[in-house]
Design a protein around this motif. Structure first.
Motif, mmCIF file in Angstrom:
data_model
loop_
_atom_site.group_PDB
_atom_site.id
_atom_site.type_symbol
_atom_site.label_atom_id
_atom_site.label_comp_id
_atom_site.label_asym_id
_atom_site.label_seq_id
_atom_site.Cartn_x
_atom_site.Cartn_y
_atom_site.Cartn_z
ATOM 1 N N ALA A 178 0.827 -1.221 0.000
ATOM 2 C CA ALA A 178 0.000 0.000 0.000
ATOM 3 C C ALA A 178 0.856 1.263 0.000
ATOM 4 O O ALA A 178 0.517 2.257 -0.642
ATOM 5 C CB ALA A 178 -0.948 -0.009 1.193
ATOM 6 N N SER A 179 1.988 1.217 0.727
ATOM 7 C CA SER A 179 2.810 2.433 0.829
ATOM 8 C C SER A 179 3.270 2.885 -0.565
ATOM 9 O O SER A 179 3.205 4.069 -0.882
ATOM 10 C CB SER A 179 4.006 2.210 1.767
ATOM 11 O OG SER A 179 4.847 1.218 1.250
ATOM 12 N N LEU A 180 3.689 1.943 -1.430
ATOM 13 C CA LEU A 180 4.194 2.349 -2.751
ATOM 14 C C LEU A 180 3.052 2.822 -3.678
ATOM 15 O O LEU A 180 3.263 3.691 -4.517
ATOM 16 C CB LEU A 180 4.997 1.219 -3.405
ATOM 17 C CG LEU A 180 5.832 1.644 -4.617
ATOM 18 C CD1 LEU A 180 6.843 2.736 -4.288
ATOM 19 C CD2 LEU A 180 6.564 0.459 -5.246
ATOM 20 N N LEU A 181 1.861 2.268 -3.501
ATOM 21 C CA LEU A 181 0.740 2.784 -4.293
ATOM 22 C C LEU A 181 0.356 4.185 -3.811
ATOM 23 O O LEU A 181 0.005 5.055 -4.613
ATOM 24 C CB LEU A 181 -0.454 1.821 -4.251
ATOM 25 C CG LEU A 181 -0.441 0.820 -5.414
ATOM 26 C CD1 LEU A 181 0.561 -0.282 -5.198
ATOM 27 C CD2 LEU A 181 -1.805 0.240 -5.684
ATOM 28 N N GLY A 182 0.474 4.402 -2.504
ATOM 29 C CA GLY A 182 0.242 5.747 -1.963
ATOM 30 C C GLY A 182 1.272 6.738 -2.484
ATOM 31 O O GLY A 182 0.943 7.868 -2.862
#
Ligand code: FPP
Ligand code: MG
Length: 329
Positions: A178-182
């Motif tokens: 999720a962090s990299l999509l954010g």
């Protein structure tokens, strides 16, 4: 179901510009490295991260066409190549021979060289970013690489100790996916000079979408018909407790939980146990419950877009949410 091609349509030109930028920038010295890099670049996946960068940039741009600039291409390249390197390393860690229906880098050139290729991609990525002088983007994107490593290590540790809880599961998928999509969604906004508030909104949007993305990935690992290009049941073989199994474990008493964890251990060497555990999870509603939680994240992501006026870019981002929830690969 809406196709990814239709979702890409409003930013077709921006994506073409990014592809050309990547081809121009990402070259390697030496025949072997070049051959390995070509393999890695030609077996990239759906390109969800660059797509997020471009759609977010176009939706946040103050003037039409602003999202076609070099800063957007650079941001898309930085996130996609971090992702590419992380999967090369992930296949080494998981000893996986297949990725997206093709042999993994470690299957073709062995793990020792695959590790170096992953390192090389990260090093080149960082160098291209720094040489561009766009330090805000480099720091925004590359500054979060450590989070992926934290997620991966936590996952490995929880699998070895069999102590995954819902809390640690959510922490793992936030960090590893999720962090990299954010970062991707917010980098698009940052690249076109959006306000801090908008950059934050886009980060939250991407993170909610990312949580849903990883839960769906974990569900697909239980779905024999999945056209993922990855062997099904890998998570159980690797001893990973993901949401569908976790849903089951949470309902069991101590003795039943112990028996299930023993069965999970046997999955490492026995494919019949993998099938049996998969079947049990499906029968007891683990996939259905995981889907319900995933839909909650999708709804959260869509809500974040209510601050924006209607546009083809906003519509595509909403369709991307549906695509992530319904995808079978
Ligand atoms: C795939 O997940 C793996 C990740 C999303 C993260 C991998 C991160 C690392 C290896 C840490 C190193 C980080 C960098 C930046 C090099 P998965 O195993 O659930 O998915 P899969 O089924 O596609 O393998
Ligand atoms: Mg993996």
């Amino acid at each position: 179901m809406i196709t990814l091609d239709a979702i890409r349509k409003p930013v077709e030109r921006e994506l073409e510009a990014y592809e050309a930028f990547l081809e121009r920038q990402f070259t390697a010295d030496g025949d072997l490295l070049n051959e390995m890099l070509r393999h890695a670049l030609s077996s990239r996946g759906k390109g969800v991260r660059p797509l997020l960068v471009c759609l977010s940039a176009a939706m946040n741009a103050r003037t039409a066409g602003a999202a076609g600039g070099q800063r957007v291409s650079l941001a898309a390249m930085l996130v996609e190549m971090i992702h590419t390197a992380s999967l090369i390393h992930d296949d080494v860690i998981d000893e996986s021979d297949e990725r997206r229906g093709k042999p993994s880098v470690n299957a073709l050139w062995q793990s020792r060289k695959a590790v170096i290729l992953g390192d090389y991609i990260l090093a080149r990525n960082m160098a291209i970013g720094l040489e561009s002088g766009q330090f805000d983007l480099v720091s925004h994107i590359c500054g979060r690489m450590a989070t992926l490593c934290e997620g991966e290590l936590l996952q490995d540790d929880c699998a070895a100790k069999q102590n995954t809880t819902r809390r640690s599961y959510l922490d793992i998928i936030y960090k590893k996916t999720a962090s990299l999509l954010g970062v991707s969604a917010s980098a698009g906004a940052l690249a076109v000079g959006a306000t801090r508030d908008k950059v934050t909104t886009m980060r939250r949007f991407g993170e909610s979408l990312g949580m849903a993305f990883q839960i769906q990935d974990d569900i697909l690992d239980y779905t024999p018909s999945a056209a993922t290009g990855k062997p099904v049941g890998n998570d159980l073989r690797e001893g990973k407790i993901t949401l569908p199994l976790l849903m089951l474990l949470e309902k069991k008493d101590e003795a039943e939980r112990k028996a299930l964890l023993e069965q999970l251990k046997r999955c490492a060497t026995d494919d019949k146990e993998v099938e049996a555990l998969q079947q049990l999870v499906i029968e007891e509603g683990g996939l259905r419950e995981a889907q319900a939680l995933m839909q909650g994240y999708i709804a959260q992501a869509v809500r974040m877009l209510s601050e924006y006026d209607d546009s083809p870019y906003r519509s595509s981002l909403i369709h991307l949410c549906t695509f992530v929830a319904e995808r079978n690969n």
